[in-house]
Design a protein around this motif. Structure first.
Motif, PDB file in Angstrom:
ATOM      1  N   THR A 136       0.807  -1.215   0.000  1.00 48.50           N
ATOM      2  CA  THR A 136       0.000   0.000   0.000  1.00 48.50           C
ATOM      3  C   THR A 136       0.843   1.269   0.000  1.00 48.50           C
ATOM      4  N   ASP A 137       2.158   1.113   0.108  1.00 48.47           N
ATOM      5  CA  ASP A 137       3.065   2.261   0.144  1.00 48.47           C
ATOM      6  C   ASP A 137       4.072   2.107  -0.993  1.00 48.47           C
ATOM      7  N   TYR A 138       3.950   2.937  -1.999  1.00 51.31           N
ATOM      8  CA  TYR A 138       4.799   2.806  -3.174  1.00 51.31           C
ATOM      9  C   TYR A 138       4.841   4.142  -3.912  1.00 51.31           C
ATOM     10  N   THR A 139       5.875   4.294  -4.702  1.00 47.97           N
ATOM     11  CA  THR A 139       6.005   5.465  -5.557  1.00 47.97           C
ATOM     12  C   THR A 139       5.576   5.085  -6.967  1.00 47.97           C
ATOM     13  N   VAL A 140       4.570   5.764  -7.494  1.00 43.95           N
ATOM     14  CA  VAL A 140       4.065   5.488  -8.836  1.00 43.95           C
ATOM     15  C   VAL A 140       5.032   6.071  -9.866  1.00 43.95           C
ATOM     16  N   ARG A 141       5.445   5.226 -10.800  1.00 39.13           N
ATOM     17  CA  ARG A 141       6.362   5.706 -11.842  1.00 39.13           C
ATOM     18  C   ARG A 141       6.118   4.922 -13.130  1.00 39.13           C
ATOM     19  N   TRP A 142       5.639   5.623 -14.144  1.00 40.23           N
ATOM     20  CA  TRP A 142       5.444   5.043 -15.473  1.00 40.23           C
ATOM     21  C   TRP A 142       6.442   5.680 -16.420  1.00 40.23           C
ATOM     22  N   GLU A 143       7.076   4.879 -17.258  1.00 42.44           N
ATOM     23  CA  GLU A 143       8.168   5.374 -18.094  1.00 42.44           C
ATOM     24  C   GLU A 143       7.935   5.020 -19.567  1.00 42.44           C
ATOM     25  N   ASN A 144       8.557   5.790 -20.435  1.00 41.90           N
ATOM     26  CA  ASN A 144       8.659   5.456 -21.849  1.00 41.90           C
ATOM     27  C   ASN A 144      10.078   4.956 -22.094  1.00 41.90           C
ATOM     28  N   ARG A 145      10.192   3.848 -22.815  1.00 42.53           N
ATOM     29  CA  ARG A 145      11.519   3.264 -23.032  1.00 42.53           C
ATOM     30  C   ARG A 145      11.690   2.883 -24.497  1.00 42.53           C
ATOM     31  N   GLU A 146      12.959   2.805 -24.889  1.00 44.73           N
ATOM     32  CA  GLU A 146      13.303   2.374 -26.239  1.00 44.73           C
ATOM     33  C   GLU A 146      14.331   1.256 -26.168  1.00 44.73           C
ATOM     34  N   TYR A 147      14.168   0.266 -27.047  1.00 40.95           N
ATOM     35  CA  TYR A 147      15.094  -0.866 -27.111  1.00 40.95           C
ATOM     36  C   TYR A 147      15.392  -1.166 -28.580  1.00 40.95           C
ATOM     37  N   ASP A 148      16.521  -1.802 -28.797  1.00 36.65           N
ATOM     38  CA  ASP A 148      16.914  -2.248 -30.128  1.00 36.65           C
ATOM     39  C   ASP A 148      16.932  -3.772 -30.115  1.00 36.65           C
ATOM     40  N   LEU A 149      16.064  -4.380 -30.901  1.00 38.56           N
ATOM     41  CA  LEU A 149      15.954  -5.836 -30.895  1.00 38.56           C
ATOM     42  C   LEU A 149      17.207  -6.515 -31.448  1.00 38.56           C
ATOM     43  N   VAL A 172       7.895 -13.532 -18.351  1.00 33.26           N
ATOM     44  CA  VAL A 172       9.050 -13.712 -19.228  1.00 33.26           C
ATOM     45  C   VAL A 172       9.850 -12.418 -19.208  1.00 33.26           C
ATOM     46  N   SER A 173      11.159 -12.547 -18.929  1.00 38.73           N
ATOM     47  CA  SER A 173      12.027 -11.383 -18.827  1.00 38.73           C
ATOM     48  C   SER A 173      13.065 -11.417 -19.941  1.00 38.73           C
ATOM     49  N   PHE A 174      13.116 -10.351 -20.726  1.00 33.94           N
ATOM     50  CA  PHE A 174      14.044 -10.251 -21.850  1.00 33.94           C
ATOM     51  C   PHE A 174      15.268  -9.444 -21.444  1.00 33.94           C
ATOM     52  N   GLY A 175      16.451  -9.925 -21.854  1.00 35.68           N
ATOM     53  CA  GLY A 175      17.699  -9.255 -21.524  1.00 35.68           C
ATOM     54  C   GLY A 175      18.393  -8.714 -22.767  1.00 35.68           C
ATOM     55  N   PHE A 176      18.992  -7.527 -22.622  1.00 35.24           N
ATOM     56  CA  PHE A 176      19.704  -6.882 -23.711  1.00 35.24           C
ATOM     57  C   PHE A 176      21.198  -6.820 -23.377  1.00 35.24           C
ATOM     58  N   ASP A 177      22.024  -6.659 -24.408  1.00 29.82           N
ATOM     59  CA  ASP A 177      23.468  -6.762 -24.187  1.00 29.82           C
ATOM     60  C   ASP A 177      24.059  -5.567 -23.440  1.00 29.82           C
ATOM     61  N   ASP A 178      23.244  -4.552 -23.147  1.00 34.13           N
ATOM     62  CA  ASP A 178      23.722  -3.440 -22.316  1.00 34.13           C
ATOM     63  C   ASP A 178      23.406  -3.658 -20.838  1.00 34.13           C
ATOM     64  N   GLY A 179      22.877  -4.858 -20.492  1.00 36.39           N
ATOM     65  CA  GLY A 179      22.590  -5.178 -19.098  1.00 36.39           C
ATOM     66  C   GLY A 179      21.185  -4.843 -18.651  1.00 36.39           C
ATOM     67  N   ARG A 180      20.373  -4.279 -19.533  1.00 36.55           N
ATOM     68  CA  ARG A 180      18.993  -3.948 -19.164  1.00 36.55           C
ATOM     69  C   ARG A 180      18.095  -5.170 -19.339  1.00 36.55           C
ATOM     70  N   TYR A 181      17.035  -5.236 -18.514  1.00 38.67           N
ATOM     71  CA  TYR A 181      16.039  -6.303 -18.607  1.00 38.67           C
ATOM     72  C   TYR A 181      14.656  -5.679 -18.634  1.00 38.67           C
ATOM     73  N   LEU A 182      13.768  -6.314 -19.364  1.00 39.45           N
ATOM     74  CA  LEU A 182      12.379  -5.891 -19.428  1.00 39.45           C
ATOM     75  C   LEU A 182      11.505  -7.125 -19.267  1.00 39.45           C
ATOM     76  N   THR A 183      10.570  -7.064 -18.331  1.00 37.43           N
ATOM     77  CA  THR A 183       9.738  -8.228 -18.002  1.00 37.43           C
ATOM     78  C   THR A 183       8.297  -7.998 -18.420  1.00 37.43           C
ATOM     79  N   PHE A 184       7.715  -9.013 -19.063  1.00 41.26           N
ATOM     80  CA  PHE A 184       6.309  -8.976 -19.458  1.00 41.26           C
ATOM     81  C   PHE A 184       5.512  -9.909 -18.548  1.00 41.26           C
ATOM     82  N   SER A 185       4.324  -9.444 -18.168  1.00 40.24           N
ATOM     83  CA  SER A 185       3.461 -10.224 -17.284  1.00 40.24           C
ATOM     84  C   SER A 185       2.006 -10.001 -17.672  1.00 40.24           C
ATOM     85  N   VAL A 186       1.290 -11.073 -17.949  1.00 39.72           N
ATOM     86  CA  VAL A 186      -0.147 -11.003 -18.203  1.00 39.72           C
ATOM     87  C   VAL A 186      -0.851 -11.140 -16.848  1.00 39.72           C
TER      88      VAL A 186
END
Length: 352
Positions: A136-149, A172-186
């Motif tokens: 119940t205690d959290y900081t709301v943060r929505w971001e725009n991001r760009e990735y190169d497949l 499912v979490s996708f990893g990029f070669d710059d060390g970033r990860y992006l996770t998808f969840s239904v």
């Protein structure tokens, strides 16, 4: 001459008719019971009324079911016909429920994911990156991001256990070669004040939402806030297949933007949608009960050769458990790297 059975050895016509009648009554009794149970749950989850009225409606329903079954065995048709009319009315009422994007949503599912794909470039709008201190205690943060497949290099199957060994939430979490990860969840798209119900998921209680999130949000909230037990498995996927799987999620996001859909605990959930995407890439993937008992999905992936080779499943599971590492990592900027230490198929963590 051949011996023919005498007429006395044949089943009497009256007795045969009686057996047929009993069998028919049993089938109709089962049908009435199933209709009554389904209607009861539908009323419980969808009737917008005070608790007393819900209880009264279900009591009335139970009496109607008993009356219909009693009438059936007594060969009185009027109560049975009235029950059929009543159930038809319920189905008509049920058909009026439509999924919607226009509700007062909980903060963590308030925004719809939008993904634009142009060649190898991907732009995502409304990536969730909350900072969770409690549920119940959290900081709301929505971001725009760009990735190169072209720089997409890994995918991890993530299973988060919250209700025994047979049930897990699948990510499912996708990893990029710059060390970033992006996770998808239904996930279910909860309204404010709602909580998940597996039974409610059968009765159009929730819409579906696709969340794309930073792991420090979507993984850490499960391990460090909700107390769930989380396991990572490195998937063995060719680069071209990785890209198709990622773009498949973009397609799911687009479909949900264009038309809201109900979540269904059995047929349209976090695991079945992942399987549908994978099967679109490889139609040979077999159906399996572990697609429903999602807690065993990693065993399925292991059996079809989808996990890191050279290890048995027990080892992959033991070394893939990231719960303690996540608790220790806390909100460290290297959270994604720290939780993967020791996971088979993951390169060793480089020292600072």
């Amino acid at each position: 001459m051949p011996d023919f059975p005498s007429s006395s050895s044949r089943p009497p016509v009256g007795r045969l008719r009686k057996l047929i009648w009993i069998a028919l009554c049993l089938l109709l009794t089962l049908a009435i019971t199933a209709a009554g149970v389904w209607t009861g749950f539908a009323l419980w989850f969808q009737l917008s009324a005070p608790m007393q009225i819900k209880v009264a409606a279900i009591v009335f329903l139970a009496l109607a079911v008993l009356a219909a079954m009693h009438a059936l065995w007594q060969r009185r048709w009027r109560p049975l016909i009235w029950f059929v009319v009543f159930f038809t009315g319920v189905l008509g009422w049920w058909s009026t429920f439509k999924p919607s994007h226009d509700r007062v949503w909980a903060d963590d599912v308030a925004r719809l994911l939008h993904i634009d794909v142009e060649g190898s470039k991907v732009r995502l709008t409304n990536v969730r990156n909350f900072d969770w201190r409690s549920e119940t205690d959290y900081t709301v943060r929505w971001e725009n991001r760009e990735y190169d497949l072209d720089h997409l290099v890994t995918a991890d199957l993530v299973l988060s256990y919250w209700m025994g060994p047979a049930i897990a939430h699948t990510l499912v979490s996708f990893g990029f070669d710059d060390g970033r990860y992006l996770t998808f969840s239904v996930e279910i798209r909860k309204e404010k004040g709602e909580s998940f119900s597996a039974l409610g998921g059968f009765f159009r209680k929730f819409e579906t939402v696709l969340v794309a999130s930073d792991e420090r949000d979507i993984v850490r909230v499960r391990t460090n806030v909700r107390g769930e037990d989380v396991y990572f498995y490195r998937l063995q996927v060719e680069p071209a297949t990785l890209r198709k799987l990622f773009i498949g999620y973009a397609g799911e996001a687009r479909k949900l933007e264009e038309a809201p859909a109900f979540y269904n605990t059995l047929t349209s959930n976090c695991t079945t949608i992942v399987f549908d995407l994978a099967r679109a890439i490889n139609p040979q993937l077999p159906l399996d009960y572990r697609l429903l008992a999602s807690g065993y999905l990693a065993e399925y992936a292991y059996d079809v050769g989808g996990l890191t080779p050279g290890f048995d499943h027990a080892t992959l599971r033991a070394r893939g458990r990231i719960t303690e590492r996540a608790l220790a990592a806390g909100n460290d900027p290297r959270f994604s790297q720290l939780i993967r230490v020791g996971i088979p198929g993951v390169a060793p963590l480089k020292s600072r």
